[in-house]
Design a protein around this motif. Structure first.
Motif, PDB file in Angstrom:
ATOM      1  N   PHE A 224       0.833  -1.200   0.000  1.00 36.10           N
ATOM      2  CA  PHE A 224       0.000   0.000   0.000  1.00 36.10           C
ATOM      3  C   PHE A 224       0.873   1.258   0.000  1.00 36.10           C
ATOM      4  O   PHE A 224       0.644   2.192  -0.768  1.00 36.10           O
ATOM      5  N   SER A 225       1.885   1.283   0.842  1.00 33.52           N
ATOM      6  CA  SER A 225       2.794   2.429   0.914  1.00 33.52           C
ATOM      7  C   SER A 225       3.493   2.663  -0.420  1.00 33.52           C
ATOM      8  O   SER A 225       3.603   3.797  -0.880  1.00 33.52           O
ATOM      9  N   LYS A 226       3.957   1.586  -1.030  1.00 30.46           N
ATOM     10  CA  LYS A 226       4.635   1.709  -2.326  1.00 30.46           C
ATOM     11  C   LYS A 226       3.671   2.184  -3.402  1.00 30.46           C
ATOM     12  O   LYS A 226       4.015   3.027  -4.228  1.00 30.46           O
ATOM     13  N   PHE A 227       2.463   1.645  -3.400  1.00 30.20           N
ATOM     14  CA  PHE A 227       1.465   2.027  -4.407  1.00 30.20           C
ATOM     15  C   PHE A 227       1.093   3.504  -4.284  1.00 30.20           C
ATOM     16  O   PHE A 227       0.944   4.201  -5.281  1.00 30.20           O
ATOM     17  N   CYS A 228       0.979   4.007  -3.065  1.00 31.03           N
ATOM     18  CA  CYS A 228       0.593   5.408  -2.845  1.00 31.03           C
ATOM     19  C   CYS A 228       1.626   6.389  -3.381  1.00 31.03           C
ATOM     20  O   CYS A 228       1.303   7.548  -3.631  1.00 31.03           O
ATOM     21  N   LYS A 229       2.833   5.946  -3.586  1.00 27.65           N
ATOM     22  CA  LYS A 229       3.906   6.827  -4.077  1.00 27.65           C
ATOM     23  C   LYS A 229       4.031   6.815  -5.592  1.00 27.65           C
ATOM     24  O   LYS A 229       4.877   7.520  -6.146  1.00 27.65           O
ATOM     25  N   THR A 230       3.199   6.056  -6.279  1.00 30.30           N
ATOM     26  CA  THR A 230       3.308   5.947  -7.733  1.00 30.30           C
ATOM     27  C   THR A 230       2.360   6.907  -8.440  1.00 30.30           C
ATOM     28  O   THR A 230       1.394   7.390  -7.853  1.00 30.30           O
TER      29      THR A 230
ATOM     30  N   GLU B 207       0.528   5.897 -10.852  1.00 27.84           N
ATOM     31  CA  GLU B 207      -0.664   5.093 -11.082  1.00 27.84           C
ATOM     32  C   GLU B 207      -1.685   5.291  -9.965  1.00 27.84           C
ATOM     33  O   GLU B 207      -2.877   5.303 -10.206  1.00 27.84           O
ATOM     34  N   PHE B 208      -1.198   5.460  -8.731  1.00 24.22           N
ATOM     35  CA  PHE B 208      -2.101   5.696  -7.606  1.00 24.22           C
ATOM     36  C   PHE B 208      -2.886   6.991  -7.814  1.00 24.22           C
ATOM     37  O   PHE B 208      -4.089   7.037  -7.584  1.00 24.22           O
ATOM     38  N   LYS B 209      -2.197   8.031  -8.231  1.00 25.07           N
ATOM     39  CA  LYS B 209      -2.868   9.314  -8.436  1.00 25.07           C
ATOM     40  C   LYS B 209      -3.969   9.200  -9.473  1.00 25.07           C
ATOM     41  O   LYS B 209      -5.077   9.707  -9.293  1.00 25.07           O
ATOM     42  N   VAL B 210      -3.680   8.508 -10.570  1.00 27.33           N
ATOM     43  CA  VAL B 210      -4.678   8.304 -11.623  1.00 27.33           C
ATOM     44  C   VAL B 210      -5.821   7.441 -11.095  1.00 27.33           C
ATOM     45  O   VAL B 210      -7.002   7.763 -11.282  1.00 27.33           O
ATOM     46  N   PHE B 211      -5.486   6.336 -10.427  1.00 24.52           N
ATOM     47  CA  PHE B 211      -6.510   5.455  -9.866  1.00 24.52           C
ATOM     48  C   PHE B 211      -7.396   6.202  -8.883  1.00 24.52           C
ATOM     49  O   PHE B 211      -8.619   6.100  -8.935  1.00 24.52           O
ATOM     50  N   PHE B 212      -6.784   6.959  -7.978  1.00 23.75           N
ATOM     51  CA  PHE B 212      -7.545   7.665  -6.947  1.00 23.75           C
ATOM     52  C   PHE B 212      -8.510   8.687  -7.561  1.00 23.75           C
ATOM     53  O   PHE B 212      -9.667   8.773  -7.154  1.00 23.75           O
ATOM     54  N   GLU B 213      -8.053   9.434  -8.526  1.00 26.77           N
ATOM     55  CA  GLU B 213      -8.930  10.398  -9.198  1.00 26.77           C
ATOM     56  C   GLU B 213     -10.085   9.690  -9.902  1.00 26.77           C
ATOM     57  O   GLU B 213     -11.232  10.124  -9.810  1.00 26.77           O
ATOM     58  N   ASP B 214      -9.764   8.607 -10.601  1.00 25.45           N
ATOM     59  CA  ASP B 214     -10.799   7.883 -11.340  1.00 25.45           C
ATOM     60  C   ASP B 214     -11.812   7.216 -10.414  1.00 25.45           C
ATOM     61  O   ASP B 214     -13.020   7.265 -10.657  1.00 25.45           O
ATOM     62  N   ILE B 215     -11.344   6.584  -9.341  1.00 23.68           N
ATOM     63  CA  ILE B 215     -12.268   5.862  -8.466  1.00 23.68           C
ATOM     64  C   ILE B 215     -13.118   6.824  -7.654  1.00 23.68           C
ATOM     65  O   ILE B 215     -14.306   6.569  -7.429  1.00 23.68           O
ATOM     66  N   THR B 216     -12.569   7.955  -7.219  1.00 23.76           N
ATOM     67  CA  THR B 216     -13.398   8.917  -6.488  1.00 23.76           C
ATOM     68  C   THR B 216     -14.425   9.554  -7.417  1.00 23.76           C
ATOM     69  O   THR B 216     -15.537   9.860  -6.996  1.00 23.76           O
ATOM     70  N   TYR B 217     -14.058   9.728  -8.676  1.00 23.46           N
ATOM     71  CA  TYR B 217     -15.034  10.218  -9.655  1.00 23.46           C
ATOM     72  C   TYR B 217     -16.156   9.198  -9.819  1.00 23.46           C
ATOM     73  O   TYR B 217     -17.336   9.543  -9.809  1.00 23.46           O
ATOM     74  N   LEU B 218     -15.787   7.914  -9.953  1.00 22.56           N
ATOM     75  CA  LEU B 218     -16.786   6.855 -10.085  1.00 22.56           C
ATOM     76  C   LEU B 218     -17.711   6.828  -8.873  1.00 22.56           C
ATOM     77  O   LEU B 218     -18.928   6.693  -9.024  1.00 22.56           O
ATOM     78  N   LEU B 219     -17.150   6.982  -7.687  1.00 27.46           N
ATOM     79  CA  LEU B 219     -17.955   6.933  -6.472  1.00 27.46           C
ATOM     80  C   LEU B 219     -18.913   8.115  -6.345  1.00 27.46           C
ATOM     81  O   LEU B 219     -19.915   8.029  -5.648  1.00 27.46           O
ATOM     82  N   SER B 220     -18.609   9.195  -7.013  1.00 25.98           N
ATOM     83  CA  SER B 220     -19.525  10.339  -6.970  1.00 25.98           C
ATOM     84  C   SER B 220     -20.544  10.282  -8.106  1.00 25.98           C
ATOM     85  O   SER B 220     -21.423  11.127  -8.186  1.00 25.98           O
ATOM     86  N   ARG B 221     -20.431   9.285  -8.955  1.00 19.55           N
ATOM     87  CA  ARG B 221     -21.348   9.111 -10.074  1.00 19.55           C
ATOM     88  C   ARG B 221     -22.262   7.919  -9.819  1.00 19.55           C
ATOM     89  O   ARG B 221     -22.801   7.772  -8.758  1.00 19.55           O
ATOM     90  N   ASN B 222     -22.358   7.061 -10.786  1.00 20.40           N
ATOM     91  CA  ASN B 222     -23.246   5.906 -10.706  1.00 20.40           C
ATOM     92  C   ASN B 222     -22.408   4.629 -10.696  1.00 20.40           C
ATOM     93  O   ASN B 222     -21.605   4.406 -11.588  1.00 20.40           O
ATOM     94  N   PHE B 223     -22.589   3.792  -9.688  1.00 18.58           N
ATOM     95  CA  PHE B 223     -21.847   2.540  -9.600  1.00 18.58           C
ATOM     96  C   PHE B 223     -22.722   1.496  -8.915  1.00 18.58           C
ATOM     97  O   PHE B 223     -23.748   1.816  -8.331  1.00 18.58           O
ATOM     98  N   THR B 224     -22.292   0.259  -9.031  1.00 20.82           N
ATOM     99  CA  THR B 224     -22.968  -0.837  -8.344  1.00 20.82           C
ATOM    100  C   THR B 224     -21.947  -1.525  -7.433  1.00 20.82           C
ATOM    101  O   THR B 224     -20.736  -1.416  -7.656  1.00 20.82           O
ATOM    102  N   PRO B 225     -22.402  -2.241  -6.411  1.00 21.94           N
ATOM    103  CA  PRO B 225     -21.461  -2.981  -5.569  1.00 21.94           C
ATOM    104  C   PRO B 225     -20.636  -3.980  -6.384  1.00 21.94           C
ATOM    105  O   PRO B 225     -19.447  -4.158  -6.129  1.00 21.94           O
ATOM    106  N   GLU B 226     -21.264  -4.597  -7.370  1.00 20.07           N
ATOM    107  CA  GLU B 226     -20.543  -5.555  -8.217  1.00 20.07           C
ATOM    108  C   GLU B 226     -19.437  -4.869  -8.999  1.00 20.07           C
ATOM    109  O   GLU B 226     -18.358  -5.430  -9.184  1.00 20.07           O
ATOM    110  N   ASN B 227     -19.709  -3.669  -9.461  1.00 18.91           N
ATOM    111  CA  ASN B 227     -18.706  -2.902 -10.183  1.00 18.91           C
ATOM    112  C   ASN B 227     -17.495  -2.639  -9.290  1.00 18.91           C
ATOM    113  O   ASN B 227     -16.347  -2.794  -9.713  1.00 18.91           O
ATOM    114  N   LEU B 228     -17.742  -2.242  -8.051  1.00 15.00           N
ATOM    115  CA  LEU B 228     -16.648  -1.963  -7.130  1.00 15.00           C
ATOM    116  C   LEU B 228     -15.858  -3.216  -6.809  1.00 15.00           C
ATOM    117  O   LEU B 228     -14.633  -3.175  -6.689  1.00 15.00           O
ATOM    118  N   ILE B 229     -16.542  -4.344  -6.662  1.00 14.11           N
ATOM    119  CA  ILE B 229     -15.843  -5.600  -6.397  1.00 14.11           C
ATOM    120  C   ILE B 229     -14.864  -5.910  -7.527  1.00 14.11           C
ATOM    121  O   ILE B 229     -13.713  -6.274  -7.282  1.00 14.11           O
TER     122      ILE B 229
END
Length: 97
Positions: A46-52, A54-76
């Motif tokens: 986790f510590s290593k991933f947070c410094k990449t 890719e983490f910044k891109v993932f975090f922006e994309d997933i928080t955007y998804l969470l503020s939009r429309n998603f399903t529990p299956e999608n998150l899984i």
């Protein structure tokens, strides 16, 4: 759990107008899921991933998804894919689910 955190907003600021982090529940949901994904490495992955980058891109994309429309299956599927390709200790252990 990420789904429930975002849907029910367990973190509520005392004074809503003075909220320093408007998307705190989305951030909480993402970090909670990432901690579970990296659990088998005691947080090292986790510590290593947070410094990449890719983490910044993932975090922006997933928080955007969470503020939009998603399903529990999608998150899984999002977090399972992340576990399989980013957190190698996860795939080295026997997991149900």
């Amino acid at each position: 759990m990420a789904n429930l955190i975002v849907r029910h907003h367990p973190v509520v600021p005392l004074v809503h107008k003075e909220n320093p982090v408007p998307r705190i529940n989305e951030m909480f949901a993402v970090f909670h899921a990432l901690c579970i994904c990296s659990d088998f490495s005691d947080g090292d992955e986790f510590s290593k991933f947070c410094k990449t980058t890719e983490f910044k891109v993932f975090f922006e994309d997933i928080t955007y998804l969470l503020s939009r429309n998603f399903t529990p299956e999608n998150l899984i599927m999002v977090f399972k894919t992340l576990c399989l390709y980013q957190f190698k200790s996860f795939s080295n252990n026997k997991i149900d689910g």
